[in-house]
Write an enzyme that holds these catalytic residues in place. Structure first.
Site, PDB file in Angstrom:
ATOM      1  N   THR A  16      50.357  31.221  54.140  1.00  0.00           N
ATOM      2  CA  THR A  16      49.341  30.705  55.059  1.00  0.00           C
ATOM      3  C   THR A  16      48.123  30.198  54.303  1.00  0.00           C
ATOM      4  OG1 THR A  16      50.080  32.186  56.829  1.00  0.00           O
ATOM      5  CG2 THR A  16      47.869  31.260  57.031  1.00  0.00           C
ATOM      6  N   LYS A  37      53.263  26.674  62.690  1.00  0.00           N
ATOM      7  CA  LYS A  37      53.949  27.918  62.338  1.00  0.00           C
ATOM      8  C   LYS A  37      54.753  28.318  63.564  1.00  0.00           C
ATOM      9  CE  LYS A  37      53.142  32.579  60.486  1.00  0.00           C
ATOM     10  NZ  LYS A  37      53.738  32.431  59.150  1.00  0.00           N
ATOM     11  N   ASP A  50      47.529  34.566  61.414  1.00  0.00           N
ATOM     12  CA  ASP A  50      47.833  33.387  60.600  1.00  0.00           C
ATOM     13  C   ASP A  50      47.597  32.115  61.404  1.00  0.00           C
ATOM     14  OD1 ASP A  50      48.547  35.032  58.528  1.00  0.00           O
ATOM     15  OD2 ASP A  50      50.708  34.742  58.743  1.00  0.00           O
ATOM     16  N   GLU A 111      55.075  25.953  58.383  1.00  0.00           N
ATOM     17  CA  GLU A 111      55.080  27.188  57.599  1.00  0.00           C
ATOM     18  C   GLU A 111      56.092  28.174  58.160  1.00  0.00           C
ATOM     19  OE1 GLU A 111      52.536  31.185  56.818  1.00  0.00           O
ATOM     20  OE2 GLU A 111      51.411  29.439  57.516  1.00  0.00           O
ATOM     21  N   ALA A 113      58.184  32.035  57.986  1.00  0.00           N
ATOM     22  CA  ALA A 113      57.768  33.441  57.968  1.00  0.00           C
ATOM     23  C   ALA A 113      58.651  34.171  56.968  1.00  0.00           C
ATOM     24  CB  ALA A 113      57.910  34.063  59.352  1.00  0.00           C
ATOM     25  N   ASN A 171      51.450  32.474  43.295  1.00  0.00           N
ATOM     26  CA  ASN A 171      50.197  32.911  43.900  1.00  0.00           C
ATOM     27  C   ASN A 171      49.972  34.394  43.638  1.00  0.00           C
ATOM     28  OD1 ASN A 171      47.853  32.758  45.475  1.00  0.00           O
ATOM     29  ND2 ASN A 171      48.968  33.395  47.311  1.00  0.00           N
ATOM     30  N   ALA A 201      45.210  32.344  40.532  1.00  0.00           N
ATOM     31  CA  ALA A 201      44.661  33.666  40.247  1.00  0.00           C
ATOM     32  C   ALA A 201      44.078  34.284  41.513  1.00  0.00           C
ATOM     33  CB  ALA A 201      43.594  33.562  39.168  1.00  0.00           C
ATOM     34  N   VAL A 203      41.417  35.833  43.919  1.00  0.00           N
ATOM     35  CA  VAL A 203      39.981  35.802  44.215  1.00  0.00           C
ATOM     36  C   VAL A 203      39.777  36.667  45.452  1.00  0.00           C
ATOM     37  CG1 VAL A 203      37.999  34.378  44.839  1.00  0.00           C
ATOM     38  CG2 VAL A 203      39.732  33.484  43.254  1.00  0.00           C
ATOM     39  N   GLU A 208      35.794  32.187  49.407  1.00  0.00           N
ATOM     40  CA  GLU A 208      35.806  31.671  48.038  1.00  0.00           C
ATOM     41  C   GLU A 208      37.238  31.416  47.569  1.00  0.00           C
ATOM     42  OE1 GLU A 208      34.665  30.173  44.534  1.00  0.00           O
ATOM     43  OE2 GLU A 208      33.364  30.648  46.227  1.00  0.00           O
TER      44      GLU A 208
END
Length: 223
Positions: A16, A37, A50, A111, A113, A171, A201, A203, A208
């Protein structure tokens, strides 16, 4: 149909988040893209879902129930969750819904599931949906230990069905000191023949993190 099918190697890998980033980037670039979705599960009353995040990513371009026609309380595969609630998921209605969105917008990002072979209905999986829609596939995978096997299996399954692999995105959905992380991209490239497009990476801050994902994916995935 212009668009993309986003699947994962497992649940909780960040499908998502990646879909939201792709939709937001496309719209910022002037492309009228919307997410879809077909089903979400594990929905708790009053908690953000989501579908809510996808709805926000496209600036509410379509009603929430159009972007996600099926929601279930139990955190299970859609076919199983529907069975427990005495409901049925209509494969035909989902296909028609995606095509209707494609007629109103320039691109649709669908997307899934969980993973590619998660049961969507009593008869069909998400792989069947990707085939029916004729969309190429983006695979979102974990960054850590086990991802080589999971990613290779997913790529093998989609290729066996004649689906086109657009990209693999690794991810890092949570903080980890997993020693396999630096080595996994090269190993996935070796066993699948496709180098992962990006390793994202972790976060911690949600807002952000979405900005980070958008910046890392900008201009890298075409659909």
């Amino acid at each position: 149909m212009r668009g993309l099918f986003i699947t994962g190697t497992d649940t909780g890998v960040g499908k998502t988040e990646v879909t939201c980033a792709l939709v937001a980037n496309a719209r910022a670039a002037g492309l009228d893209a919307v997410p879809m979705k077909p089903a979400q599960s594990g929905v708790a009353p009053g908690e953000p879902t989501d579908a809510d995040r996808l709805h926000a990513a496209c600036d509410g371009a379509e009603p929430l129930e159009v972007l996600c026609p099926y929601s279930f309380a139990a955190p299970l595969a859609p076919a199983v969750a529907a069975r427990l609630e005495g409901r049925q998921v209509s494969f035909g209605a989902i296909v028609d819904g995606v095509r209707a969105l494609a007629a109103r917008h320039e691109a649709v990002l669908v997307e899934g599931a969980g993973g590619l072979l998660v049961p969507l209905t009593e008869e069909e999986t998400y792989a069947d949906l990707a085939v029916a829609l004729g969309l190429s596939v983006l695979v979102v995978a974990r960054a850590g230990l086990g991802t080589v096997n999971h990613t290779a299996l997913t790529v093998e399954a989609l290729r066996a069905r004649g689906l086109v692999l657009t990209a693999i995105v690794l991810n890092q959905a949570c903080e980890t000191d997993d020693p396999s992380v630096p080595y996994n991209p090269a190993e996935i490239a070796r066993v699948t023949g496709r180098e992962p497009l990006a390793r994202l990476a972790h976060v911690r801050d949600i807002a952000e993190r979405q900005r980070f994902l958008r910046s890392r994916l900008a201009g890298k995935i075409q659909f």
